[in-house]
Design an enzyme around this catalytic site. Structure first.
Site, PDB file in Angstrom:
ATOM      1  CG  HIS A 188      -1.588   1.289   1.493  1.00  0.00           C
ATOM      2  ND1 HIS A 188      -2.583   1.779   0.687  1.00  0.00           N
ATOM      3  CD2 HIS A 188      -1.382   2.214   2.449  1.00  0.00           C
ATOM      4  CE1 HIS A 188      -2.960   2.958   1.148  1.00  0.00           C
ATOM      5  NE2 HIS A 188      -2.252   3.249   2.221  1.00  0.00           N
ATOM      6  CG  HIS A 193       0.409   6.477   0.292  1.00  0.00           C
ATOM      7  ND1 HIS A 193      -0.533   7.481   0.277  1.00  0.00           N
ATOM      8  CD2 HIS A 193      -0.026   5.575   1.205  1.00  0.00           C
ATOM      9  CE1 HIS A 193      -1.498   7.211   1.149  1.00  0.00           C
ATOM     10  NE2 HIS A 193      -1.222   6.047   1.722  1.00  0.00           N
ATOM     11  CD  GLU A 233      -4.711   6.172   2.633  1.00  0.00           C
ATOM     12  OE1 GLU A 233      -4.690   5.313   1.738  1.00  0.00           O
ATOM     13  OE2 GLU A 233      -3.757   6.370   3.405  1.00  0.00           O
ATOM     14  CB  SER A 252      -2.240  -0.242  -2.770  1.00  0.00           C
ATOM     15  OG  SER A 252      -3.113   0.195  -1.749  1.00  0.00           O
TER      16      SER A 252
HETATM   17  N1  HBI Z   1      -0.676   5.555  10.654  1.00  0.00           N
HETATM   18  N2  HBI Z   1       1.314   4.573  10.021  1.00  0.00           N
HETATM   19  C1  HBI Z   1       0.126   5.087   9.688  1.00  0.00           C
HETATM   20  N3  HBI Z   1      -0.245   5.118   8.390  1.00  0.00           N
HETATM   21  C2  HBI Z   1      -1.448   5.642   8.014  1.00  0.00           C
HETATM   22  O1  HBI Z   1      -1.760   5.667   6.824  1.00  0.00           O
HETATM   23  C3  HBI Z   1      -2.314   6.135   9.006  1.00  0.00           C
HETATM   24  C4  HBI Z   1      -1.892   6.078  10.344  1.00  0.00           C
HETATM   25  N4  HBI Z   1      -2.686   6.536  11.309  1.00  0.00           N
HETATM   26  C5  HBI Z   1      -3.958   7.150  11.039  1.00  0.00           C
HETATM   27  C6  HBI Z   1      -4.346   7.128   9.632  1.00  0.00           C
HETATM   28  N5  HBI Z   1      -3.547   6.671   8.713  1.00  0.00           N
HETATM   29  C7  HBI Z   1      -5.712   7.602   9.243  1.00  0.00           C
HETATM   30  O2  HBI Z   1      -6.516   7.875  10.359  1.00  0.00           O
HETATM   31  C8  HBI Z   1      -5.719   8.851   8.383  1.00  0.00           C
HETATM   32  O3  HBI Z   1      -7.044   9.083   7.969  1.00  0.00           O
HETATM   33  C9  HBI Z   1      -5.189  10.053   9.088  1.00  0.00           C
HETATM   34 FE    FE Z   2      -2.348   5.056   3.184  1.00  0.00          FE
END
Ligand code: HBI
Ligand code: FE
Length: 330
Positions: A188, A193, A233, A252
Protein backbone atom coordinates in the site's frame (compact mmCIF):
# COMPACT_ATOMS: atom_id res chain seq x y z
CA UNK A 1 -14.90 47.39 35.65
CA UNK A 2 -14.25 49.28 38.89
CA UNK A 3 -13.80 46.15 40.97
CA UNK A 4 -11.20 44.86 38.58
CA UNK A 5 -12.88 41.53 37.92
CA UNK A 6 -10.99 41.36 34.66
CA UNK A 7 -8.04 40.12 36.70
CA UNK A 8 -10.01 36.95 37.22
CA UNK A 9 -10.59 35.35 33.87
CA UNK A 10 -14.10 34.05 33.53
CA UNK A 11 -13.07 31.66 30.81
CA UNK A 12 -9.76 30.05 30.01
CA UNK A 13 -8.27 30.11 26.55
CA UNK A 14 -8.49 26.53 25.33
CA UNK A 15 -5.18 24.71 25.71
CA UNK A 16 -3.46 24.12 22.40
CA UNK A 17 -2.22 20.52 22.20
CA UNK A 18 1.52 20.07 21.76
CA UNK A 19 2.73 19.83 18.18
CA UNK A 20 6.12 19.51 16.48
CA UNK A 21 7.81 22.76 15.38
CA UNK A 22 10.70 21.19 13.54
CA UNK A 23 11.00 18.08 11.40
CA UNK A 24 13.24 16.44 14.04
CA UNK A 25 10.39 16.57 16.58
CA UNK A 26 8.52 13.99 14.54
CA UNK A 27 10.54 11.59 16.72
CA UNK A 28 7.88 12.34 19.33
CA UNK A 29 5.00 11.65 16.94
CA UNK A 30 5.17 7.90 17.15
CA UNK A 31 2.16 7.00 19.27
CA UNK A 32 0.70 3.83 17.89
CA UNK A 33 -2.89 2.84 18.32
CA UNK A 34 -3.88 -0.77 18.74
CA UNK A 35 -6.29 -1.58 16.00
CA UNK A 36 -6.24 -4.58 13.74
CA UNK A 37 -3.37 -6.13 15.70
CA UNK A 38 -2.89 -9.71 14.47
CA UNK A 39 -2.14 -10.78 18.06
CA UNK A 40 -5.62 -9.90 19.30
CA UNK A 41 -7.87 -9.14 16.33
CA UNK A 42 -9.41 -12.09 14.46
CA UNK A 43 -10.21 -9.76 11.54
CA UNK A 44 -6.47 -9.61 10.79
CA UNK A 45 -5.54 -12.23 8.18
CA UNK A 46 -2.40 -13.04 10.20
CA UNK A 47 -4.38 -13.73 13.39
CA UNK A 48 -3.16 -16.88 15.11
CA UNK A 49 -0.11 -17.29 12.86
CA UNK A 50 2.97 -17.39 15.12
CA UNK A 51 5.57 -17.06 12.35
CA UNK A 52 3.80 -14.11 10.82
CA UNK A 53 3.42 -12.34 14.15
CA UNK A 54 7.07 -12.88 15.06
CA UNK A 55 8.23 -11.47 11.71
CA UNK A 56 5.98 -8.46 12.11
CA UNK A 57 7.33 -7.87 15.63
CA UNK A 58 10.92 -8.10 14.40
CA UNK A 59 10.48 -5.51 11.62
CA UNK A 60 8.43 -3.18 13.79
CA UNK A 61 11.12 -3.23 16.50
CA UNK A 62 13.68 -2.13 13.94
CA UNK A 63 11.40 0.72 12.84
CA UNK A 64 10.56 1.81 16.39
CA UNK A 65 14.23 2.60 17.06
CA UNK A 66 14.44 4.95 14.09
CA UNK A 67 15.29 8.57 14.94
CA UNK A 68 15.59 11.77 12.90
CA UNK A 69 18.92 11.84 11.07
CA UNK A 70 19.43 8.07 11.18
CA UNK A 71 20.47 6.26 8.03
CA UNK A 72 17.67 4.22 6.56
CA UNK A 73 18.27 0.53 7.07
CA UNK A 74 17.76 -2.09 4.40
CA UNK A 75 15.53 -5.01 5.24
CA UNK A 76 16.31 -8.56 4.14
CA UNK A 77 13.11 -9.94 2.70
CA UNK A 78 12.48 -13.62 2.22
CA UNK A 79 11.86 -15.17 -1.20
CA UNK A 80 8.25 -15.79 -0.18
CA UNK A 81 7.85 -12.08 0.58
CA UNK A 82 9.37 -11.06 -2.76
CA UNK A 83 7.00 -13.53 -4.37
CA UNK A 84 3.94 -11.90 -2.83
CA UNK A 85 5.16 -8.51 -3.98
CA UNK A 86 5.64 -9.80 -7.54
CA UNK A 87 2.14 -11.30 -7.63
CA UNK A 88 0.41 -8.17 -6.38
CA UNK A 89 2.38 -5.86 -8.70
CA UNK A 90 1.52 -8.07 -11.65
CA UNK A 91 -2.14 -8.13 -10.91
CA UNK A 92 -2.41 -4.41 -10.17
CA UNK A 93 -0.51 -3.32 -13.26
CA UNK A 94 -3.16 -4.47 -15.73
CA UNK A 95 -5.89 -2.74 -13.73
CA UNK A 96 -3.93 0.50 -13.44
CA UNK A 97 -3.97 0.88 -17.22
CA UNK A 98 -7.73 1.37 -17.12
CA UNK A 99 -8.47 2.71 -13.67
CA UNK A 100 -5.52 4.75 -12.35
CA UNK A 101 -5.37 8.51 -12.97
CA UNK A 102 -2.85 9.76 -15.54
CA UNK A 103 -0.58 11.25 -12.85
CA UNK A 104 -0.23 7.86 -11.21
CA UNK A 105 0.50 6.05 -14.46
CA UNK A 106 3.08 8.61 -15.52
CA UNK A 107 4.87 8.57 -12.17
CA UNK A 108 4.77 4.80 -11.81
CA UNK A 109 6.28 4.42 -15.29
CA UNK A 110 9.05 6.82 -14.28
CA UNK A 111 9.72 4.93 -11.04
CA UNK A 112 9.97 1.64 -12.91
CA UNK A 113 12.13 3.07 -15.68
CA UNK A 114 14.59 4.52 -13.19
CA UNK A 115 14.69 1.23 -11.33
CA UNK A 116 13.45 2.85 -8.12
CA UNK A 117 10.48 0.52 -7.99
CA UNK A 118 11.10 -3.01 -9.22
CA UNK A 119 8.56 -5.61 -10.25
CA UNK A 120 10.41 -8.68 -9.04
CA UNK A 121 11.95 -7.52 -5.75
CA UNK A 122 10.58 -5.51 -2.84
CA UNK A 123 12.34 -2.16 -3.19
CA UNK A 124 14.35 -0.61 -0.37
CA UNK A 125 13.43 2.80 1.04
CA UNK A 126 16.71 4.57 0.34
CA UNK A 127 16.33 4.91 -3.43
CA UNK A 128 12.65 5.77 -3.10
CA UNK A 129 13.52 8.61 -0.77
CA UNK A 130 16.17 9.93 -3.15
CA UNK A 131 13.54 9.95 -5.90
CA UNK A 132 10.83 11.64 -3.84
CA UNK A 133 13.24 14.25 -2.48
CA UNK A 134 13.95 15.24 -6.06
CA UNK A 135 10.28 15.39 -7.04
CA UNK A 136 8.47 17.00 -4.10
CA UNK A 137 10.74 16.82 -1.04
CA UNK A 138 8.61 14.15 0.57
CA UNK A 139 10.50 11.76 2.85
CA UNK A 140 9.48 8.28 3.91
CA UNK A 141 10.29 7.37 7.45
CA UNK A 142 9.67 3.98 9.05
CA UNK A 143 7.24 3.74 11.94
CA UNK A 144 6.17 0.72 13.90
CA UNK A 145 2.44 0.59 13.41
CA UNK A 146 -0.79 2.41 12.90
CA UNK A 147 -0.27 5.87 14.41
CA UNK A 148 -2.80 8.13 16.06
CA UNK A 149 -4.37 10.40 13.44
CA UNK A 150 -2.83 13.41 15.23
CA UNK A 151 0.73 12.07 15.00
CA UNK A 152 0.32 10.79 11.48
CA UNK A 153 -1.09 14.08 10.17
CA UNK A 154 1.50 16.17 12.05
CA UNK A 155 4.34 14.53 10.13
CA UNK A 156 2.67 15.37 6.82
CA UNK A 157 3.02 19.05 7.73
CA UNK A 158 6.79 18.57 7.29
CA UNK A 159 6.42 16.42 4.17
CA UNK A 160 7.33 13.35 6.13
CA UNK A 161 5.33 10.22 5.52
CA UNK A 162 5.54 7.66 8.33
CA UNK A 163 5.27 4.28 6.75
CA UNK A 164 4.43 0.96 8.10
CA UNK A 165 6.90 -1.52 6.72
CA UNK A 166 5.27 -4.78 7.31
CA UNK A 167 2.90 -7.25 5.76
CA UNK A 168 4.51 -8.59 2.68
CA UNK A 169 4.25 -12.25 3.62
CA UNK A 170 1.96 -14.74 1.98
CA UNK A 171 -0.80 -13.55 4.29
CA UNK A 172 -1.05 -10.33 2.41
CA UNK A 173 -4.43 -10.22 0.67
CA UNK A 174 -4.83 -13.78 1.60
CA UNK A 175 -7.73 -15.98 0.49
CA UNK A 176 -10.10 -14.99 3.28
CA UNK A 177 -10.10 -11.38 2.07
CA UNK A 178 -7.74 -11.32 -0.87
CA UNK A 179 -8.34 -7.75 -1.97
CA UNK A 180 -8.61 -5.90 1.26
CA UNK A 181 -5.93 -5.00 3.77
CA UNK A 182 -7.05 -3.84 7.22
CA UNK A 183 -3.78 -2.12 8.12
CA UNK A 184 -1.43 -0.21 5.83
CA UNK A 185 1.19 -2.56 4.42
CA UNK A 186 4.33 -2.05 2.40
CA UNK A 187 2.53 -2.66 -0.87
CA UNK A 188 0.00 0.00 0.00
CA UNK A 189 2.70 2.50 1.00
CA UNK A 190 5.06 1.94 -1.91
CA UNK A 191 2.71 1.09 -4.75
CA UNK A 192 -0.21 3.24 -3.61
CA UNK A 193 1.33 6.35 -2.07
CA UNK A 194 4.81 6.79 -3.54
CA UNK A 195 3.79 7.53 -7.18
CA UNK A 196 1.20 10.01 -5.89
CA UNK A 197 3.56 11.78 -3.45
CA UNK A 198 5.78 12.44 -6.46
CA UNK A 199 3.07 14.80 -7.72
CA UNK A 200 3.51 18.44 -6.59
CA UNK A 201 -0.23 19.14 -6.14
CA UNK A 202 -0.90 15.97 -4.19
CA UNK A 203 2.19 16.57 -2.05
CA UNK A 204 0.96 20.08 -1.33
CA UNK A 205 -2.52 18.87 -0.49
CA UNK A 206 -1.11 16.33 1.98
CA UNK A 207 1.12 18.94 3.57
CA UNK A 208 -1.78 21.41 3.84
CA UNK A 209 -3.89 18.85 5.68
CA UNK A 210 -0.89 18.26 7.96
CA UNK A 211 -0.38 21.98 8.63
CA UNK A 212 -4.06 22.41 9.48
CA UNK A 213 -3.75 19.55 11.97
CA UNK A 214 -1.00 21.17 14.08
CA UNK A 215 -2.45 22.27 17.40
CA UNK A 216 -5.97 21.43 16.21
CA UNK A 217 -8.76 20.24 18.52
CA UNK A 218 -9.67 16.55 18.62
CA UNK A 219 -12.81 17.29 16.65
CA UNK A 220 -10.81 19.09 13.97
CA UNK A 221 -8.33 16.22 13.79
CA UNK A 222 -11.22 13.87 13.18
CA UNK A 223 -12.42 16.04 10.30
CA UNK A 224 -8.99 16.35 8.74
CA UNK A 225 -8.41 12.61 9.04
CA UNK A 226 -11.71 12.13 7.23
CA UNK A 227 -10.77 14.51 4.42
CA UNK A 228 -7.41 12.76 4.13
CA UNK A 229 -9.21 9.43 4.02
CA UNK A 230 -11.61 10.40 1.26
CA UNK A 231 -9.14 12.18 -0.99
CA UNK A 232 -5.57 10.91 -0.41
CA UNK A 233 -6.65 7.34 0.35
CA UNK A 234 -9.91 6.80 -1.53
CA UNK A 235 -10.31 9.78 -3.85
CA UNK A 236 -11.45 9.55 -7.45
CA UNK A 237 -11.23 12.00 -10.31
CA UNK A 238 -12.79 12.21 -13.74
CA UNK A 239 -10.65 11.90 -16.86
CA UNK A 240 -12.31 11.96 -20.26
CA UNK A 241 -15.66 11.22 -18.65
CA UNK A 242 -14.28 8.14 -16.83
CA UNK A 243 -13.78 7.64 -13.12
CA UNK A 244 -10.09 7.18 -12.24
CA UNK A 245 -8.42 6.59 -8.90
CA UNK A 246 -6.14 9.11 -7.24
CA UNK A 247 -6.36 7.55 -3.76
CA UNK A 248 -3.56 5.24 -2.58
CA UNK A 249 -5.99 2.92 -0.81
CA UNK A 250 -7.60 2.19 -4.17
CA UNK A 251 -4.42 2.12 -6.23
CA UNK A 252 -3.04 -0.64 -4.01
CA UNK A 253 -6.17 -2.79 -3.73
CA UNK A 254 -7.20 -4.88 -6.69
CA UNK A 255 -10.78 -5.52 -5.60
CA UNK A 256 -11.72 -2.13 -4.21
CA UNK A 257 -10.24 -0.29 -7.20
CA UNK A 258 -12.74 -2.01 -9.49
CA UNK A 259 -15.57 -1.56 -7.02
CA UNK A 260 -14.88 2.18 -6.60
CA UNK A 261 -14.93 2.90 -10.33
CA UNK A 262 -18.04 0.80 -10.98
CA UNK A 263 -21.63 2.03 -10.59
CA UNK A 264 -22.17 -0.03 -7.42
CA UNK A 265 -21.09 2.61 -4.86
CA UNK A 266 -22.37 6.15 -4.60
CA UNK A 267 -20.22 8.96 -6.05
CA UNK A 268 -20.38 12.51 -4.75
CA UNK A 269 -18.56 15.68 -5.62
CA UNK A 270 -15.58 16.41 -3.37
CA UNK A 271 -16.47 19.37 -1.16
CA UNK A 272 -14.07 19.38 1.83
CA UNK A 273 -16.49 20.94 4.34
CA UNK A 274 -19.04 18.22 3.58
CA UNK A 275 -16.57 15.38 3.06
CA UNK A 276 -15.03 16.16 6.47
CA UNK A 277 -18.25 15.13 8.22
CA UNK A 278 -18.91 11.89 6.36
CA UNK A 279 -18.65 8.60 8.29
CA UNK A 280 -16.43 6.04 6.62
CA UNK A 281 -15.89 2.33 6.49
CA UNK A 282 -12.45 1.05 7.47
CA UNK A 283 -13.26 -2.63 7.63
CA UNK A 284 -14.60 -3.16 4.12
CA UNK A 285 -15.12 -1.47 0.74
CA UNK A 286 -16.55 2.06 0.93
CA UNK A 287 -20.20 2.47 -0.05
CA UNK A 288 -19.45 6.09 -1.01
CA UNK A 289 -16.57 7.83 -2.84
CA UNK A 290 -15.83 11.48 -3.50
CA UNK A 291 -14.91 12.65 -6.97
CA UNK A 292 -12.77 15.69 -7.85
CA UNK A 293 -12.19 17.20 -11.29
CA UNK A 294 -8.50 16.66 -10.73
CA UNK A 295 -5.76 16.95 -8.13
CA UNK A 296 -5.19 20.65 -8.74
CA UNK A 297 -8.88 21.33 -8.32
CA UNK A 298 -9.00 19.28 -5.12
CA UNK A 299 -6.08 21.32 -3.78
CA UNK A 300 -7.85 24.59 -4.57
CA UNK A 301 -10.97 23.41 -2.73
CA UNK A 302 -8.94 22.25 0.23
CA UNK A 303 -7.30 25.67 0.50
CA UNK A 304 -10.69 27.34 0.46
CA UNK A 305 -11.68 25.05 3.34
CA UNK A 306 -8.42 25.84 5.18
CA UNK A 307 -9.29 29.52 5.03
CA UNK A 308 -12.41 28.85 7.09
CA UNK A 309 -10.63 26.60 9.59
CA UNK A 310 -10.82 28.16 13.08
CA UNK A 311 -7.57 28.26 15.06
CA UNK A 312 -6.32 30.77 17.65
CA UNK A 313 -3.05 31.24 15.74
CA UNK A 314 -1.60 30.96 12.26
CA UNK A 315 1.43 29.00 11.20
CA UNK A 316 4.12 29.78 8.71
CA UNK A 317 6.05 26.86 7.26
CA UNK A 318 9.67 27.47 6.34
CA UNK A 319 10.84 24.90 3.78
CA UNK A 320 14.51 25.87 4.18
CA UNK A 321 14.62 24.85 7.84
CA UNK A 322 11.64 22.49 7.72
CA UNK A 323 10.04 24.23 10.64
CA UNK A 324 6.84 26.06 11.53
CA UNK A 325 6.52 29.36 13.33
CA UNK A 326 3.43 30.43 15.21
CA UNK A 327 1.94 33.82 14.55
CA UNK A 328 -0.63 34.94 17.13
CA UNK A 329 -2.93 37.78 16.33
CA UNK A 330 -3.11 40.32 19.19
N1 HBI B 1 -0.68 5.55 10.65
N2 HBI B 1 1.31 4.57 10.02
C1 HBI B 1 0.13 5.09 9.69
N3 HBI B 1 -0.24 5.12 8.39
C2 HBI B 1 -1.45 5.64 8.01
O1 HBI B 1 -1.76 5.67 6.82
C3 HBI B 1 -2.31 6.14 9.01
C4 HBI B 1 -1.89 6.08 10.34
N4 HBI B 1 -2.69 6.54 11.31
C5 HBI B 1 -3.96 7.15 11.04
C6 HBI B 1 -4.35 7.13 9.63
N5 HBI B 1 -3.55 6.67 8.71
C7 HBI B 1 -5.71 7.60 9.24
O2 HBI B 1 -6.52 7.88 10.36
C8 HBI B 1 -5.72 8.85 8.38
O3 HBI B 1 -7.04 9.08 7.97
C9 HBI B 1 -5.19 10.05 9.09
FE1 FE C 1 -2.35 5.06 3.18
Amino acid sequence: SITGVRMYKTHQEPEVPWFPRHVSEIDKCSNCITKYEPTIDPRHPGFGDETYIARREELNKLAAGFKYGDQLFDVQYTEAEHDTWRQVVDKLETLHEKLACSTYRRNLAMLLEEGVLTRDRIPQLRSINAFLERKTGFILRPCSGLLSARDFLASLAFRVFQIFKFKTTQYLRHHAKPHHSPEPDLIHELLGHVPMFADPALAQMSQDIGLMSLGATDEQIERLATVYWFIVEFGLCREGGQLRAIGAGLLSAYGELQHACSDVPEHREFIPSETALQKYEDDDYQPLYYVADGIEEALAKLREYAGKFQRPFSLIYDPYTRSVTEVRSV
